[in-house]
Design an enzyme around this catalytic site. Structure first.
Site, PDB file in Angstrom:
ATOM      1  N   HIS A 270     -89.865  62.054  45.113  1.00  0.00           N
ATOM      2  CA  HIS A 270     -90.371  61.136  45.495  1.00  0.00           C
ATOM      3  C   HIS A 270     -90.948  60.131  44.534  1.00  0.00           C
ATOM      4  O   HIS A 270     -90.729  59.212  44.031  1.00  0.00           O
ATOM      5  CB  HIS A 270     -91.161  60.841  47.030  1.00  0.00           C
TER       6      HIS A 270
ATOM      7  N   ARG B 114     -74.643  55.542  50.146  1.00  0.00           N
ATOM      8  CA  ARG B 114     -75.139  56.791  50.693  1.00  0.00           C
ATOM      9  C   ARG B 114     -75.598  57.081  51.935  1.00  0.00           C
ATOM     10  O   ARG B 114     -76.734  56.621  52.587  1.00  0.00           O
ATOM     11  CB  ARG B 114     -76.778  57.205  50.379  1.00  0.00           C
TER      12      ARG B 114
ATOM     13  N   ARG C   6     -69.347  56.519  50.852  1.00  0.00           N
ATOM     14  CA  ARG C   6     -69.273  56.845  50.540  1.00  0.00           C
ATOM     15  C   ARG C   6     -69.015  57.806  51.057  1.00  0.00           C
ATOM     16  O   ARG C   6     -70.338  57.414  52.331  1.00  0.00           O
ATOM     17  CB  ARG C   6     -70.444  57.701  49.479  1.00  0.00           C
TER      18      ARG C   6
ATOM     19  N   GLU D  14     -68.448  65.015  40.726  1.00  0.00           N
ATOM     20  CA  GLU D  14     -69.913  65.678  40.719  1.00  0.00           C
ATOM     21  C   GLU D  14     -69.043  67.007  40.260  1.00  0.00           C
ATOM     22  O   GLU D  14     -70.362  67.400  39.825  1.00  0.00           O
ATOM     23  CB  GLU D  14     -70.343  65.471  42.268  1.00  0.00           C
TER      24      GLU D  14
ATOM     25  N   ASN E 296     -75.710  62.964  38.969  1.00  0.00           N
ATOM     26  CA  ASN E 296     -76.420  63.739  38.840  1.00  0.00           C
ATOM     27  C   ASN E 296     -76.077  65.156  39.891  1.00  0.00           C
ATOM     28  O   ASN E 296     -77.332  66.124  38.821  1.00  0.00           O
ATOM     29  CB  ASN E 296     -77.456  63.657  40.093  1.00  0.00           C
ATOM     30  N   ASP E 297     -75.096  65.615  40.174  1.00  0.00           N
ATOM     31  CA  ASP E 297     -74.590  66.716  40.933  1.00  0.00           C
ATOM     32  C   ASP E 297     -73.538  67.786  39.813  1.00  0.00           C
ATOM     33  O   ASP E 297     -73.671  68.468  38.957  1.00  0.00           O
ATOM     34  CB  ASP E 297     -73.617  66.665  42.317  1.00  0.00           C
TER      35      ASP E 297
ATOM     36  N   ARG F 103     -80.590  71.003  40.502  1.00  0.00           N
ATOM     37  CA  ARG F 103     -81.346  69.276  39.780  1.00  0.00           C
ATOM     38  C   ARG F 103     -83.044  68.737  40.375  1.00  0.00           C
ATOM     39  O   ARG F 103     -83.112  67.792  39.768  1.00  0.00           O
ATOM     40  CB  ARG F 103     -80.273  68.245  40.921  1.00  0.00           C
TER      41      ARG F 103
ATOM     42  N   CYS G   7     -72.894  56.490  38.997  1.00  0.00           N
ATOM     43  CA  CYS G   7     -73.774  56.213  40.431  1.00  0.00           C
ATOM     44  C   CYS G   7     -74.579  57.283  40.342  1.00  0.00           C
ATOM     45  O   CYS G   7     -75.572  56.813  41.162  1.00  0.00           O
ATOM     46  CB  CYS G   7     -73.232  55.717  41.857  1.00  0.00           C
TER      47      CYS G   7
HETATM   48  C1  PEP Z   1     -74.998  61.954  42.219  1.00  0.00           C
HETATM   49  O1  PEP Z   1     -74.533  63.520  42.418  1.00  0.00           O
HETATM   50  O2  PEP Z   1     -74.954  61.907  41.106  1.00  0.00           O
HETATM   51  C2  PEP Z   1     -75.202  61.576  42.959  1.00  0.00           C
HETATM   52  C3  PEP Z   1     -74.789  59.915  42.659  1.00  0.00           C
HETATM   53  O3  PEP Z   1     -75.020  61.392  44.602  1.00  0.00           O
HETATM   54  P1  PEP Z   1     -76.197  61.958  45.077  1.00  0.00           P
HETATM   55  O4  PEP Z   1     -77.160  61.944  44.198  1.00  0.00           O
HETATM   56  O5  PEP Z   1     -76.251  61.158  46.087  1.00  0.00           O
HETATM   57  O6  PEP Z   1     -76.466  63.359  45.013  1.00  0.00           O
HETATM   58 MG    MG Z   2     -74.184  63.569  44.264  1.00  0.00          MG
END
Ligand code: PEP
Ligand code: MG
Length: 571
Positions: free
Chosen positions: A207, A306, A342, A431, A454-455, A465, A502
């Protein structure tokens, strides 16, 4: 492991191999380079003094004292949430819920009634048990252990009639140094005085990291944080994770010494490169309440809604009309701007009790995202119906995409289903490396893709992550990740279809230039990052973005990729 750039900090001992073992771990958490004096956060988390056993006749009163203190602490956090930044608000509200957790209250009651513990001791012990459980679970839950430690300190301090030391106050800019920040403290950060953050324990998606990025405060994780002391001058670079104690003027050149003001971020949109190539700059949102924040930051819509965030605390599936109301609020709020919805990305670190099954051995590789629809097809169908109804109700026709797609068949199946509900623009998130490798074939069945860096980074690098320890692997600057993005960008250019990003990568102004050079056509990020990314992009020509991408792809490490991009984009 990254080397710590240090002079007078973490002195290097011979032999060299030992120094490598002892070097503090360091990682960039939130981009930006600043230099300033250290202000350390006081440690307040001390156990209560051992009290006498409470006589049986007084235990009911003692329990009431404990419960009152829990309630007052939750109330204080909820009050604080009312005036907090939207990101901090959500974190504070979630923390207030933890304070009121039923299992903790029962444990406190048991410790007082059965063992005669004082209210202070019972609260301390009950929350300590949660800390141990969270710590041993690892991953996202381990990051929440810091929140529970903070709640424990707050409730006990209230019972003892003590004030807790919070964020240091100063009218001069400072770099805050702490082990980690609890939500209630993080929410108090004032970006007008807090120049930067050095955190001892902080995963890239904790956070505090999210909040730092949302506020545009550079931050690094450095396990040697405890050696820093008040007044020492430090330079931090939130892109590279570097930390330099008492830097020379040469080292500090170009680093900011004052907080960023609205004058230093002069951007009113729309997004475009210096030579006028439009790049859509949109906001990531999780709730209808985020829409005004996105618009206030000049978002050209939302590139990632999201939807699972709307239903995180639900035990039962939301009905079609309930969902329709939420989606319609978002679509209406953005008027005719683009909104990418999404479908539920449940599972892994975002379990939704009505769709995910607890106790999966390896949930990040389990039944998450689109895969949950194989078990619960009706939930996806209801969601698509709700989105279609919201579109009809508002006249704003959203783009819709599925998360965690690994095969072309899944993408095709999803696209056909979404279109059967009248949804016109259908895409998928990329992802997984599998999806990236099949980018050409994906574009044969969908209208657009959005890269979840991110994923994509986590699965490409096989690095959780949420792990601070693996943060040097879990960066989208890894050439392997850039190569996959390049494949998707090329496939998008060949077909003329939209390629968005994103994930957090979109909010890094330097990386944004590289992404554009790799063929990305839209970027969606925390609303507060739009100004900085837009300002940076407006200085880069498309040609320099392409050059930066080419040079970064030719490197073999994240630092080299960044350095190459910097040269190309600052030329
Ligand atoms: C990602 O994986 O980059 C993504 C935007 O989805 P989330 O962060 O919600 O897993
Ligand atoms: Mg993701």
């Amino acid at each position: 492991m990254r080397e710590l750039l240090a002079s007078g900090f973490g002195e290097v001992a011979e032999p060299a191999s030992e120094s490598e073992t002892n070097a503090p771990q360091t990682a960039g958490i939130s981009a930006g380079r600043v230099v300033g004096p250290v202000a350390t956060m006081a440690v307040t988390n001390k156990p209560p003094a051992q009290g006498e056993k409470v006589p049986e006749a007084q235990r009911q009163g003692e329990l009431q004292r404990a419960l009152d203190s829990l309630e007052q602490t939750a109330e204080q956090l909820n009050q604080q949430a009312k005036t907090a930044d939207p990101t901090a608000k959500d974190i504070l509200q979630a923390t207030a819920q933890l304070v009121c957790d039923g299992a903790v209250r029962s444990r406190v009651s048991q410790l007082i009634n059965d063992s005669g513990a004082t209210a202070e001791q019972a609260v301390w012990d009950a929350f300590s048990e949660v800390v141990i459980r969270f710590d041993s679970a690892g991953g996202k839950l381990a990051e929440r252990a810091c929140d529970v430690r903070d709640i424990r300190a707050r409730v006990v301090a209230r019972l003892e009639g003590r004030e807790l030391a919070g964020i240091p106050t100063s009218d001069k800019p400072f770099i805050l140094v702490a082990r980690d920040l609890a939500p209630a403290d993080a929410a108090q950060i004032d970006p007008k005085t807090c120049l930067g953050l050095v955190l001892g324990e902080c995963g890239p998606t904790s956070h505090t990291a999210i909040l730092a990025r949302a506020l545009g405060i550079p931050a690094v994780m450095n396990s040697g944080y405890a050696e820093l002391h008040d007044g020492q001058r430090v330079l931090i670079d939130g892109s590279t994770g570097d930390l330099v104690v008492e830097p020379t003027d040469e080292q500090a050149e170009g680093a900011r010494t004052a907080p960023e003001t609205s004058a230093s971020v002069d951007f009113s949109g729309p997004g475009a490169t210096a030579d006028g190539i439009p790049i859509t700059l949109a906001a990531n949102i999780g709730w209808p309440q985020d829409v005004p924040v996105a618009l206030a930051n000049n978002a050209e819509g939302s590139g990632l809604f999201r939807t699972e965030f709307c239903f995180l605390n639900r035990s039962d599936a939301p009905g079609v009309s309930e969902q329709e109301a939420q989606y319609a609020q978002v679509l209406r709020g953005f008027e005719d701007k683009k909104v990418v919805i999404r479908t539920l990305d449940a599972g892994s670190d975002k379990p939704l009790p009505f769709v995910t099954i607890p106790g999966e051995e390896n949930p990040a590789l389990g039944v998450r995202g689109y895969r949950t629809s194989w078990r619960s097809p009706q939930i996806l169908e209801d969601q698509l119906r709700a989105i279609a109804n919201a579109a009809a109700q508002t006249g704003n026709s959203p783009w819709v995409m599925a998360p965690m797609i690994a095969t072309v068949e899944e993408a095709d199946e999803f696209a056909k289903l979404a279109r059967s509900y009248g949804l016109k623009t259908v895409g998928v998130m990329v992802e997984t490396p599998a999806a990236a490798l099949c980018a050409d074939e994906l574009f044969e069945v969908v209208d657009f893709v959005s890269i979840g860096t991110n994923d994509l980074t986590q699965y490409t690098m096989a690095a959780d992550r949420h792990s601070g320890e693996l943060a040097h692997l879990g960066t989208p600057w890894q050439p392997a990740v850039l190569k996959l993005i390049a494949m998707i960008g090329k496939a998008g250019s060949r077909t003329g279809k939209s390629v968005g990003v994103c994930g957090e990568a979109a909010s890094d102004p330097l990386l944004a230039g590289v992404l554009v050079g790799l063929g990305v056509t839209s970027l969606s990020m925390a609303p507060q990052a739009i100004g900085r990314v837009g300002t940076a992009l407006a200085k880069y020509s498309l040609e320099s973005c392409r050059k930066a991408a080419q040079l970064a792809l030719a490197t073999s490490a994240p630092d080299a990729a960044k350095a190459a991009a910097e040269i190309a984009l600052q030329a």
